[in-house]
Scaffold this active site. Structure first.
Site, mmCIF file in Angstrom:
data_model
loop_
_atom_site.group_PDB
_atom_site.id
_atom_site.type_symbol
_atom_site.label_atom_id
_atom_site.label_comp_id
_atom_site.label_asym_id
_atom_site.label_seq_id
_atom_site.Cartn_x
_atom_site.Cartn_y
_atom_site.Cartn_z
ATOM 1 N N THR A 98 0.830 -1.227 0.000
ATOM 2 C CA THR A 98 0.000 0.000 0.000
ATOM 3 C C THR A 98 0.854 1.264 0.000
ATOM 4 O OG1 THR A 98 -2.034 -0.915 0.904
ATOM 5 C CG2 THR A 98 -1.553 1.364 1.478
ATOM 6 N N THR A 132 4.942 11.197 7.851
ATOM 7 C CA THR A 132 5.208 11.071 9.282
ATOM 8 C C THR A 132 6.596 11.581 9.653
ATOM 9 O OG1 THR A 132 5.553 9.396 10.991
ATOM 10 C CG2 THR A 132 5.918 8.675 8.760
ATOM 11 N N ASP A 133 6.762 11.934 10.932
ATOM 12 C CA ASP A 133 8.097 12.320 11.410
ATOM 13 C C ASP A 133 9.020 11.106 11.529
ATOM 14 O OD1 ASP A 133 6.921 11.098 13.626
ATOM 15 O OD2 ASP A 133 7.316 12.750 15.025
ATOM 16 N N GLU A 134 8.443 9.885 11.494
ATOM 17 C CA GLU A 134 9.277 8.685 11.694
ATOM 18 C C GLU A 134 10.283 8.478 10.565
ATOM 19 O OE1 GLU A 134 7.465 5.133 13.094
ATOM 20 O OE2 GLU A 134 6.069 6.200 14.382
ATOM 21 N N TYR A 158 7.618 0.122 8.586
ATOM 22 C CA TYR A 158 6.605 1.171 8.367
ATOM 23 C C TYR A 158 7.264 2.472 7.905
ATOM 24 C CZ TYR A 158 3.718 5.193 9.570
ATOM 25 O OH TYR A 158 3.063 6.406 9.529
ATOM 26 N N LYS A 162 7.053 4.555 4.330
ATOM 27 C CA LYS A 162 6.591 5.944 4.216
ATOM 28 C C LYS A 162 7.696 6.804 3.567
ATOM 29 C CE LYS A 162 3.260 7.658 5.453
ATOM 30 N NZ LYS A 162 1.926 7.835 4.783
HETATM 31 P P1 NAD Z 1 -5.199 4.444 9.975
HETATM 32 O O1 NAD Z 1 -4.482 3.134 9.930
HETATM 33 O O2 NAD Z 1 -6.113 4.753 11.091
HETATM 34 O O3 NAD Z 1 -6.060 4.616 8.621
HETATM 35 C C1 NAD Z 1 -5.562 4.267 7.360
HETATM 36 C C2 NAD Z 1 -6.743 4.221 6.395
HETATM 37 O O4 NAD Z 1 -6.243 3.896 5.087
HETATM 38 C C3 NAD Z 1 -7.781 3.142 6.744
HETATM 39 O O5 NAD Z 1 -9.077 3.678 6.646
HETATM 40 C C4 NAD Z 1 -7.551 2.073 5.693
HETATM 41 O O6 NAD Z 1 -8.732 1.340 5.387
HETATM 42 C C5 NAD Z 1 -7.066 2.888 4.514
HETATM 43 N N1 NAD Z 1 -6.261 2.103 3.582
HETATM 44 C C6 NAD Z 1 -5.251 1.253 3.881
HETATM 45 N N2 NAD Z 1 -4.761 0.714 2.738
HETATM 46 C C7 NAD Z 1 -5.455 1.262 1.714
HETATM 47 C C8 NAD Z 1 -5.384 1.130 0.311
HETATM 48 N N3 NAD Z 1 -4.508 0.300 -0.278
HETATM 49 N N4 NAD Z 1 -6.227 1.856 -0.454
HETATM 50 C C9 NAD Z 1 -7.141 2.679 0.113
HETATM 51 N N5 NAD Z 1 -7.263 2.831 1.447
HETATM 52 C C10 NAD Z 1 -6.412 2.145 2.238
HETATM 53 O O7 NAD Z 1 -4.060 5.534 9.823
HETATM 54 P P2 NAD Z 1 -3.997 7.014 10.412
HETATM 55 O O8 NAD Z 1 -3.392 6.971 11.744
HETATM 56 O O9 NAD Z 1 -5.277 7.692 10.197
HETATM 57 O O10 NAD Z 1 -2.887 7.639 9.426
HETATM 58 C C11 NAD Z 1 -3.284 8.245 8.200
HETATM 59 C C12 NAD Z 1 -2.037 8.731 7.479
HETATM 60 O O11 NAD Z 1 -1.345 9.663 8.304
HETATM 61 C C13 NAD Z 1 -1.038 7.624 7.161
HETATM 62 O O12 NAD Z 1 -0.486 7.883 5.902
HETATM 63 C C14 NAD Z 1 0.019 7.753 8.248
HETATM 64 O O13 NAD Z 1 1.267 7.306 7.792
HETATM 65 C C15 NAD Z 1 0.004 9.234 8.483
HETATM 66 N N6 NAD Z 1 0.393 9.688 9.833
HETATM 67 C C16 NAD Z 1 -0.188 9.136 10.934
HETATM 68 C C17 NAD Z 1 0.156 9.616 12.209
HETATM 69 C C18 NAD Z 1 -0.471 9.058 13.464
HETATM 70 O O14 NAD Z 1 -0.046 9.418 14.558
HETATM 71 N N7 NAD Z 1 -1.497 8.225 13.392
HETATM 72 C C19 NAD Z 1 1.104 10.640 12.325
HETATM 73 C C20 NAD Z 1 1.689 11.172 11.167
HETATM 74 C C21 NAD Z 1 1.319 10.690 9.923
HETATM 75 O O1 DAU Z 2 5.275 9.676 14.857
HETATM 76 C C1 DAU Z 2 4.189 9.499 13.996
HETATM 77 C C2 DAU Z 2 3.762 8.051 14.044
HETATM 78 O O2 DAU Z 2 3.111 7.854 15.297
HETATM 79 C C3 DAU Z 2 2.833 7.660 12.887
HETATM 80 O O3 DAU Z 2 3.530 7.769 11.687
HETATM 81 C C4 DAU Z 2 2.319 6.227 13.065
HETATM 82 O O4 DAU Z 2 1.377 5.934 12.050
HETATM 83 C C5 DAU Z 2 1.653 6.123 14.423
HETATM 84 O O5 DAU Z 2 1.249 4.784 14.638
HETATM 85 C C6 DAU Z 2 2.611 6.559 15.535
HETATM 86 O O6 DAU Z 2 3.703 5.618 15.679
HETATM 87 P P1 DAU Z 2 4.244 5.159 17.110
HETATM 88 O O7 DAU Z 2 4.908 3.852 16.970
HETATM 89 O O8 DAU Z 2 4.986 6.256 17.765
HETATM 90 O O9 DAU Z 2 2.802 5.018 17.859
HETATM 91 P P2 DAU Z 2 2.255 3.931 18.887
HETATM 92 O O10 DAU Z 2 0.971 4.464 19.422
HETATM 93 O O11 DAU Z 2 2.239 2.561 18.305
HETATM 94 O O12 DAU Z 2 3.324 3.956 20.037
HETATM 95 C C7 DAU Z 2 3.627 5.159 20.743
HETATM 96 C C8 DAU Z 2 4.740 4.847 21.719
HETATM 97 O O13 DAU Z 2 4.228 3.966 22.733
HETATM 98 C C9 DAU Z 2 5.910 4.099 21.102
HETATM 99 O O14 DAU Z 2 7.115 4.536 21.704
HETATM 100 C C10 DAU Z 2 5.655 2.649 21.442
HETATM 101 C C11 DAU Z 2 4.940 2.727 22.771
HETATM 102 N N1 DAU Z 2 3.948 1.655 23.022
HETATM 103 C C12 DAU Z 2 3.016 1.392 22.069
HETATM 104 C C13 DAU Z 2 2.070 0.407 22.265
HETATM 105 C C14 DAU Z 2 1.054 0.073 21.188
HETATM 106 C C15 DAU Z 2 3.944 0.996 24.236
HETATM 107 O O15 DAU Z 2 4.766 1.273 25.111
HETATM 108 N N2 DAU Z 2 3.000 0.031 24.441
HETATM 109 C C16 DAU Z 2 2.081 -0.311 23.495
HETATM 110 O O16 DAU Z 2 1.267 -1.257 23.749
#
Ligand code: NAD
Ligand code: DAU
Length: 353
Positions: A98, A132-134, A158, A162
């Site tokens: 994806t 993402t910042d990652e 991941y 990205k």
């Molecule tokens: P999420 O996993 O909650 O949602 C992702 C959505 O994309 C879902 O609705 C899923 O069904 C859809 N999807 C997955 N594969 C697909 C495909 N092949 N075609 C069409 N739709 C598809 O993710 P999120 O947390 O809402 O993140 C959204 C975007 O923001 C991502 O690109 C992620 O990398 C980025 N992002 C997330 C965070 C965070 O903290 N969650 C931070 C920075 C950037």
């Molecule tokens: O920084 C942006 C990113 O933030 C996005 O690009 C990603 O899509 C989003 O998932 C998020 O990534 P993280 O790995 O930082 O998020 P997560 O919520 O999975 O974890 C946050 C922190 O907490 C990380 O240091 C791992 C830790 N963690 C996570 C889980 C799920 C735990 O300690 N225990 C847990 O069970």
């Protein structure tokens, strides 16, 4: 109108709902509805003729071609992705499919569409890629925050996927002139987040009296941003960002994971003083660390502030309270998304920790 991808997920659905609430422009919402996508997230948009939902994959070229031809969007906002780091460690293939191949396919379709637009529409067109910042890797305790010029050093499947998609987006601007914008944001929290991520997982487990799993020693640091602020930043970049530029988005809220979890526990103690598991912090359990766990993320968001006048409006304290209140008021939603696939994920990720 605009075309949003991944608009049934956490940030995408918040974006679509905010978009409809803050303007008149229609939105076509393309989402594959993976485990993370949920039409219930879009309940508020039901019956709104300005919202057209299409179930489909960004990797499906004929579908994307047809949608572009039919709706003639002026902009694309690409949220669609596999987004959970732990899942990318257990099974990276979907992330490549994806995030890399899917984004490539989308870019190819959008390029073909954009090239045949009349000159004025071509100039006004935007492809905004949400990243993402990652992609910048991991910071030491005293290193300066990530800026837009920090070299990419992704550490997980991941973040590597990205980073690859960001590079493709950049290349389509540089080579073909496609008018792209890229945003790199820190950790979001807020309503509609799937309870695989730290904040909703902890709220969910705490309410059920289950252990709150903290990877390693809990001292890893993330920068936290309320999802509504991320959405307003994306709207602002779409409106006024300079073509070809990237913008870092962050909350200026660096916290250790332990601080975040303790804050959530304290709010739950306040709101649920009669719970048999008060104090909720007693549920905190240290578990085996995430392989390759990045130590610290921090965002230097001065560029978007200076150029576009954007700043977050929530502090961590206000945003996290709103978030807990939302989960408490939406237990039906939690029950629906934590059935079925969710349970097998929880046993796969946590059973052996
Ligand atoms: P999420 O996993 O909650 O949602 C992702 C959505 O994309 C879902 O609705 C899923 O069904 C859809 N999807 C997955 N594969 C697909 C495909 N092949 N075609 C069409 N739709 C598809 O993710 P999120 O947390 O809402 O993140 C959204 C975007 O923001 C991502 O690109 C992620 O990398 C980025 N992002 C997330 C965070 C965070 O903290 N969650 C931070 C920075 C950037
Ligand atoms: O920084 C942006 C990113 O933030 C996005 O690009 C990603 O899509 C989003 O998932 C998020 O990534 P993280 O790995 O930082 O998020 P997560 O919520 O999975 O974890 C946050 C922190 O907490 C990380 O240091 C791992 C830790 N963690 C996570 C889980 C799920 C735990 O300690 N225990 C847990 O069970």
């Amino acid at each position: 109108m605009i075309l949003v991808t991944g608009g049934a997920g956490f940030i995408g659905a918040n974006f679509v709902l905010d978009w409809l609430a803050t303007g008149d422009e229609p939105v076509v919402n393309l989402d594959k509805l993976t485990y993370a996508g949920n039409l219930e997230n879009l309940r508020q948009a039901q019956g709104d003729a300005r919202h057209v939902f299409v179930r489909g994959d960004i990797g499906d070229r004929p579908l994307i071609d047809a949608l572009l031809l039919q709706h003639r969007p002026r902009a694309i906002v690409n949220f669609a992705a596999e987004s959970h780091v732990d899942r990318s460690i257990h099974g990276p293939a979907e992330f490549i499919q994806t995030n890399v191949v899917g984004t490539f396919n989308l870019l190819e379709a959008v390029k073909a569409y954009w090239m045949q637009l009349p000159a004025g529409e071509q100039a006004a067109f935007r492809f905004l890629h949400v990243s993402t910042d990652e992609v910048y890797g991991s910071l030491g305790p005293d290193e300066p925050a990530f800026s837009e010029t920090t070299p990419y050093a992704p550490n997980s499947p991941y973040s590597a996927s990205k980073a690859a998609s960001d590079h493709l987006v950049r290349a389509y601007h540089h080579t073909y002139g496609l008018p792209v914008l890229t945003t790199n944001c820190s950790n979001n929290y807020g309503p509609l987040q799937f309870p695989e991520k730290l904040v909703p997982l902890v709220i969910h487990n705490a309410l059920e009296g289950k252990p709150l799993p903290i990877y390693g020693d809990g001292s890893n640091i993330r920068d936290w941003l309320y999802v509504g602020d991320h959405c307003s930043a994306i709207r602002r970049v779409l409106e006024a960002g300079r073509v070809g530029e990237t913008y870092n988005i962050g909350g200026c809220n660096e916290k250790t994971n332990l601080e975040v979890v303790k804050t959530l526990c304290a709010i739950l103690d306040d709101l649920h003083p009669d719970s048999p598991v008060v104090p909720h912090a007693g549920l905190i359990t240290f578990v085996t660390d995430r392989p390759g766990h990045d130590r610290r993320y921090a965002i230097d968001a001065i560029k978007i502030e200076r150029e576009l006048g954007w700043k977050p409006s929530e502090t961590f304290e206000t945003g996290i309270r709103k978030t807990v209140a939302w989960y408490l008021a939406n237990q039906d939603w939690v029950t629906h998304v934590t059935s079925g696939e969710y349970r097998s994920w929880v046993s796969e990720n946590y059973a052996l920790r």
